[in-house]
Design an enzyme around this catalytic site. Structure first.
Site, PDB file in Angstrom:
ATOM      1  N   ARG A   1       0.856  -1.033  -0.289  1.00  0.00           N
ATOM      2  CA  ARG A   1       0.240  -0.503   0.118  1.00  0.00           C
ATOM      3  C   ARG A   1       0.633   0.953   0.394  1.00  0.00           C
ATOM      4  O   ARG A   1       0.767   2.210  -0.678  1.00  0.00           O
ATOM      5  CB  ARG A   1      -0.781   0.078   0.946  1.00  0.00           C
ATOM      6  CG  ARG A   1      -1.732  -1.106   1.021  1.00  0.00           C
ATOM      7  CD  ARG A   1      -2.824  -1.156   2.635  1.00  0.00           C
ATOM      8  NE  ARG A   1      -1.837  -1.646   3.489  1.00  0.00           N
ATOM      9  CZ  ARG A   1      -2.660  -2.360   4.724  1.00  0.00           C
ATOM     10  NH1 ARG A   1      -3.574  -2.502   4.852  1.00  0.00           N
ATOM     11  NH2 ARG A   1      -1.763  -2.668   5.376  1.00  0.00           N
TER      12      ARG A   1
ATOM     13  N   GLU B   1       0.155 -23.900   2.809  1.00  0.00           N
ATOM     14  CA  GLU B   1       0.840 -24.542   4.126  1.00  0.00           C
ATOM     15  C   GLU B   1       1.203 -23.127   5.348  1.00  0.00           C
ATOM     16  O   GLU B   1       0.849 -24.088   6.662  1.00  0.00           O
ATOM     17  CB  GLU B   1       2.080 -24.976   3.618  1.00  0.00           C
ATOM     18  CG  GLU B   1       2.561 -26.061   4.918  1.00  0.00           C
ATOM     19  CD  GLU B   1       2.389 -27.375   5.155  1.00  0.00           C
ATOM     20  OE1 GLU B   1       2.396 -28.393   4.184  1.00  0.00           O
ATOM     21  OE2 GLU B   1       1.679 -27.113   7.372  1.00  0.00           O
TER      22      GLU B   1
ATOM     23  N   VAL C   1      -1.898 -22.990   8.755  1.00  0.00           N
ATOM     24  CA  VAL C   1      -2.021 -23.661   9.733  1.00  0.00           C
ATOM     25  C   VAL C   1      -0.832 -23.756  10.662  1.00  0.00           C
ATOM     26  O   VAL C   1       0.255 -23.962   9.390  1.00  0.00           O
ATOM     27  CB  VAL C   1      -3.017 -25.254   9.147  1.00  0.00           C
ATOM     28  CG1 VAL C   1      -2.612 -25.271  10.625  1.00  0.00           C
ATOM     29  CG2 VAL C   1      -3.941 -24.570   8.556  1.00  0.00           C
TER      30      VAL C   1
ATOM     31  N   ILE D   1       5.085 -25.122  10.578  1.00  0.00           N
ATOM     32  CA  ILE D   1       5.090 -26.713  11.448  1.00  0.00           C
ATOM     33  C   ILE D   1       4.420 -27.389   9.924  1.00  0.00           C
ATOM     34  O   ILE D   1       3.080 -27.221   9.290  1.00  0.00           O
ATOM     35  CB  ILE D   1       4.304 -26.141  13.004  1.00  0.00           C
ATOM     36  CG1 ILE D   1       5.133 -25.991  13.547  1.00  0.00           C
ATOM     37  CG2 ILE D   1       4.195 -28.300  12.507  1.00  0.00           C
ATOM     38  CD1 ILE D   1       3.784 -25.890  15.089  1.00  0.00           C
TER      39      ILE D   1
ATOM     40  N   LYS E   1      -7.897 -21.569  11.707  1.00  0.00           N
ATOM     41  CA  LYS E   1      -6.483 -23.232  11.260  1.00  0.00           C
ATOM     42  C   LYS E   1      -7.604 -24.548  11.422  1.00  0.00           C
ATOM     43  O   LYS E   1      -7.546 -25.502  10.891  1.00  0.00           O
ATOM     44  CB  LYS E   1      -5.948 -23.225  12.123  1.00  0.00           C
ATOM     45  CG  LYS E   1      -5.298 -22.012  12.166  1.00  0.00           C
ATOM     46  CD  LYS E   1      -3.947 -21.323  12.835  1.00  0.00           C
ATOM     47  CE  LYS E   1      -3.009 -20.173  12.819  1.00  0.00           C
ATOM     48  NZ  LYS E   1      -2.823 -19.740  14.094  1.00  0.00           N
TER      49      LYS E   1
ATOM     50  N   GLY F   1       5.470 -16.077  13.122  1.00  0.00           N
ATOM     51  CA  GLY F   1       6.519 -15.541  12.482  1.00  0.00           C
ATOM     52  C   GLY F   1       6.948 -15.203  11.216  1.00  0.00           C
ATOM     53  O   GLY F   1       7.133 -15.549  10.246  1.00  0.00           O
TER      54      GLY F   1
HETATM   55  P1  NAP Z   1       1.231  -7.927   7.811  1.00  0.00           P
HETATM   56  O1  NAP Z   1       2.631  -7.712   8.304  1.00  0.00           O
HETATM   57  O2  NAP Z   1      -0.103  -6.727   8.285  1.00  0.00           O
HETATM   58  O3  NAP Z   1       1.988  -7.514   5.836  1.00  0.00           O
HETATM   59  C1  NAP Z   1       0.885  -7.116   5.045  1.00  0.00           C
HETATM   60  C2  NAP Z   1       1.515  -7.058   3.959  1.00  0.00           C
HETATM   61  O4  NAP Z   1       0.425  -6.629   2.847  1.00  0.00           O
HETATM   62  C3  NAP Z   1       1.748  -5.534   3.787  1.00  0.00           C
HETATM   63  O5  NAP Z   1       3.123  -5.068   3.298  1.00  0.00           O
HETATM   64  C4  NAP Z   1       0.992  -4.330   2.941  1.00  0.00           C
HETATM   65  O6  NAP Z   1       1.189  -2.983   2.575  1.00  0.00           O
HETATM   66  C5  NAP Z   1       0.256  -4.969   2.581  1.00  0.00           C
HETATM   67  N1  NAP Z   1      -1.614  -5.401   2.218  1.00  0.00           N
HETATM   68  C6  NAP Z   1      -2.080  -5.218   3.231  1.00  0.00           C
HETATM   69  N2  NAP Z   1      -3.494  -4.737   2.399  1.00  0.00           N
HETATM   70  C7  NAP Z   1      -2.909  -5.122   0.954  1.00  0.00           C
HETATM   71  C8  NAP Z   1      -3.648  -4.027  -0.101  1.00  0.00           C
HETATM   72  N3  NAP Z   1      -5.320  -3.665   1.098  1.00  0.00           N
HETATM   73  N4  NAP Z   1      -2.959  -3.459  -0.650  1.00  0.00           N
HETATM   74  C9  NAP Z   1      -1.619  -3.828  -0.909  1.00  0.00           C
HETATM   75  N5  NAP Z   1      -1.258  -4.584  -0.637  1.00  0.00           N
HETATM   76  C10 NAP Z   1      -1.616  -4.625   0.432  1.00  0.00           C
HETATM   77  O7  NAP Z   1       0.902  -9.054   7.772  1.00  0.00           O
HETATM   78  P2  NAP Z   1       2.142 -10.451   7.816  1.00  0.00           P
HETATM   79  O8  NAP Z   1       1.644 -10.484   9.153  1.00  0.00           O
HETATM   80  O9  NAP Z   1       3.001 -10.723   6.931  1.00  0.00           O
HETATM   81  O10 NAP Z   1       0.139 -11.679   7.270  1.00  0.00           O
HETATM   82  C11 NAP Z   1       0.342 -12.137   5.567  1.00  0.00           C
HETATM   83  C12 NAP Z   1      -0.699 -13.152   5.573  1.00  0.00           C
HETATM   84  O11 NAP Z   1       0.070 -14.424   6.128  1.00  0.00           O
HETATM   85  C13 NAP Z   1      -2.405 -13.025   6.661  1.00  0.00           C
HETATM   86  O12 NAP Z   1      -2.653 -13.950   5.421  1.00  0.00           O
HETATM   87  C14 NAP Z   1      -1.089 -13.337   8.245  1.00  0.00           C
HETATM   88  O13 NAP Z   1      -3.107 -14.384   8.395  1.00  0.00           O
HETATM   89  C15 NAP Z   1      -0.582 -14.577   7.345  1.00  0.00           C
HETATM   90  N6  NAP Z   1       0.338 -15.343   8.801  1.00  0.00           N
HETATM   91  C16 NAP Z   1       1.208 -14.162   8.971  1.00  0.00           C
HETATM   92  C17 NAP Z   1       1.784 -15.747  10.503  1.00  0.00           C
HETATM   93  C18 NAP Z   1       2.917 -14.288  10.604  1.00  0.00           C
HETATM   94  O14 NAP Z   1       3.762 -15.155  12.265  1.00  0.00           O
HETATM   95  N7  NAP Z   1       1.886 -13.204  11.309  1.00  0.00           N
HETATM   96  C19 NAP Z   1       1.496 -16.268  10.020  1.00  0.00           C
HETATM   97  C20 NAP Z   1       1.005 -17.470   9.604  1.00  0.00           C
HETATM   98  C21 NAP Z   1       0.271 -16.618   8.502  1.00  0.00           C
HETATM   99  P3  NAP Z   1       1.861  -2.471   3.732  1.00  0.00           P
HETATM  100  O15 NAP Z   1       2.945  -2.619   3.907  1.00  0.00           O
HETATM  101  O16 NAP Z   1       2.396  -0.735   2.219  1.00  0.00           O
HETATM  102  O17 NAP Z   1       0.878  -1.710   4.549  1.00  0.00           O
HETATM  103  N1  HSE Z   2      -1.379 -14.758  15.013  1.00  0.00           N
HETATM  104  C1  HSE Z   2      -1.118 -16.310  15.095  1.00  0.00           C
HETATM  105  C2  HSE Z   2      -0.886 -16.705  16.320  1.00  0.00           C
HETATM  106  C3  HSE Z   2       0.278 -15.963  13.656  1.00  0.00           C
HETATM  107  O1  HSE Z   2       0.055 -15.682  17.342  1.00  0.00           O
HETATM  108  O2  HSE Z   2      -0.440 -17.813  16.133  1.00  0.00           O
HETATM  109  C4  HSE Z   2      -0.524 -16.393  12.512  1.00  0.00           C
HETATM  110  O3  HSE Z   2      -1.323 -17.214  12.175  1.00  0.00           O
END
Ligand code: NAP
Ligand code: HSE
Length: 452
Positions: free
Chosen positions: A61, A143, A146, A150, A219, A320
């Site tokens: 964004r 993968e 969830v 893991i 999940k 993470g």
């Molecule tokens: P995040 O840090 O909030 O990053 C989201 C990214 O997507 C940012 O770069 C954001 O842009 C971009 N974005 C969001 N909405 C957008 C839009 N409408 N148009 C264009 N770009 C957009 O999220 P994250 O923690 O990396 O998580 C990403 C995904 O992985 C989610 O589905 C989450 O559930 C999943 N996930 C995360 C983790 C974890 O540990 N974080 C673990 C497992 C799964 P800007 O940077 O410009 O704001």
């Molecule tokens: N918010 C989640 C957690 C990580 O605390 O396990 C993304 O699935």
């Protein structure tokens, strides 16, 4: 032997390898790490895939933010719709339902295979994504959706595809495990432990999806769909979070030799009506001797019980940037290999179409805690209500409430009761009676007991 660490000698992959164009949607916590791994392991990945990955764009964004050396500014775009149409492989790590859903459908319609970490989208609208992958002959991998690093999705949908899974039970949300673990270790309240988790970066500024159990429920719906070859959507999962778990509950569990964990449980249930499935998320007391009880901090752990395989346990980092990116890279290699060599990955399997069993029809053991008047006959009245609904008491613990500082009489007591397994509907009916009787001043907690 070739090494995969950056800078180590590695025979270069053939320059004639096919090039696969990769679009990355999102460069936040996960996306940045995905890009780092692709950059640092490019040569290894080329060998493993038999093709070269070329990142053609990264959608965000905010174009002005510095995202580090592995996210070159000239790759950033705010036009994800145009980006996905140019790609062979799309990695979606932006999160949320829209525009992620439309972008992935568009990507598949234009022939790209998709790797996503978006459990919320899969739990809400997975079937639409599966159907699009089928229609367009591309792959859908998830993968990372969830339990982060893991491996769970692949074991359930591929390694155990020839077995019959009976039950998946585990801790699949790191934030809530961190909070409950802190409450157990320090005696802190939920609010104190949450504030601590936010300060240390374990919990997000808006922790709703984690503490209300929605993340774990998403999940659970994905795991149930895969394990039981049936469509299980988010709305099918009974979901209770941890916001009501008190320091008193944690202490009571400790007295009973138990620990409170937020559990995701998906299982087959067989009764006189045949076989149905249950998917549920709630905080539950488990024995201190249970392996899940020692899962600390933000770690995840999952048990799978299958007819032939027996019990399997998976443990590791469920969240993470780098751990989640590891799972995404594994999917990326699979999808990329298929682009190079032909063939498609696993499709949706929903032939069993098993029905959901309503929560009311399940049999569970409970721990309930009540504040009552301390006078003759109260215990008998409570026990009578429970027995009237067929609920058998296992243990009772009573503590007088000292009201002397408030100038009151010692006329109130806390009662903690654990029960044997009973119908959920019977417990609901008993609680209805307790909430309308004068002797019970409040129902302070209702928690299930699992793992015994
Ligand atoms: P995040 O840090 O909030 O990053 C989201 C990214 O997507 C940012 O770069 C954001 O842009 C971009 N974005 C969001 N909405 C957008 C839009 N409408 N148009 C264009 N770009 C957009 O999220 P994250 O923690 O990396 O998580 C990403 C995904 O992985 C989610 O589905 C989450 O559930 C999943 N996930 C995360 C983790 C974890 O540990 N974080 C673990 C497992 C799964 P800007 O940077 O410009 O704001
Ligand atoms: N918010 C989640 C957690 C990580 O605390 O396990 C993304 O699935």
């Amino acid at each position: 032997m070739s090494q995969s660490s950056p800078g180590s000698p590695l025979p270069p992959a053939s320059p004639d390898l096919p090039v696969l164009r990769v679009a990355v949607l999102g460069a936040g916590t996960v996306g940045t790490e995905v890009l780092r791994l692709i950059a640092q392991q490019g040569e290894d990945l080329a060998h493993r895939i038999g093709g070269r990955l070329e990142v053609i764009g990264v959608s965000v964004r905010d174009l002005t933010r510095d995202r580090g050396e592995h996210v070159p500014a000239d790759l950033l775009t705010t036009d994800p719709a145009a980006l996905v149409r140019e790609a062979d492989l799309v990695i979606e790590v932006m999160g949320g339902i829209e525009p992620a859903r439309t972008l992935l459908l568009d990507a598949m319609a234009h022939g790209a295979s998709v790797v996503t970490a978006n459990k919320a989208l899969l739990a809400q609208d997975g079937p639409t994504l599966y159907e699009a992958a089928d229609t367009h002959g591309v792959d859908l991998y998830f993968e990372a959706a969830v339990a982060g690093a893991i491996p769970l999705v692949r074991p359930v949908r591929e390694s155990l595809a020839g077995d019959r899974i009976q039950r998946v039970l585990g801790i699949v949300n790191g934030t809530t495990n961190y909070i409950l673990d802190a409450m157990t270790r320090t005696g802190a309240s939920f609010d104190e432990a949450l504030a601590d988790a936010q300060e240390l970066g374990y919990a997000e500024a808006d922790p709703t999806a984690d503490v209300q159990g929605h993340d774990a429920a998403a999940k659970a719906s994905i795991l149930a769909s895969l394990a039981f070859h049936s469509r299980v959507r988010l709305g099918d999962v009974h979901c209770e979070g941890i916001t009501e778990v008190s320091a008193q509950d944690i202490a009571a569990a400790g007295r009973m030799g138990r620990t409170i964990k937020l559990l995701s449980i998906v299982e087959r249930v067989r009764d006189e009506t045949g076989e149905r499935i249950s998917a549920r998320v709630y905080p539950a007391l488990i024995p201190d001797s249970h392996p899940l009880s020692s899962v600390s901090e933000a770690y995840n752990a999952v048990f799978i019980e299958a007819d032939a395989a027996g019990s399997l346990m998976f443990y590791g980092q469920g969240a993470g940037g780098a751990p989640t990116a590891s799972a995404i890279l594994g999917d990326l290699v699979s999808a990329a290999r298929q682009r190079v060599r032909g063939g498609v990955g696993p499709r949706e399997s929903r032939y069993a179409e098993l029905e959901q069993i309503p929560l009311d029809d399940l049999r569970n053991a409970f721990y309930i805690s009540l504040t009552v008047q301390d006078r003759p006959g109260v215990l008998a009245e409570i026990a009578g209500t429970l027995s009237g609904y067929g609920i058998s008491i296992s243990t009772i613990h009573q503590e007088l409430i000292d009201q002397s500082e408030d100038g009151g009489e010692k006329s109130l007591a806390h009662i903690g009761i654990s029960t044997h397994r009973a119908l959920e509907s019977a417990m609901t009916a008993s609680l209805d009676v307790f909430s309308s009787t004068a002797t019970v001043l409040s129902i302070d907690s209702v928690l299930r007991i699992e793992g015994e």
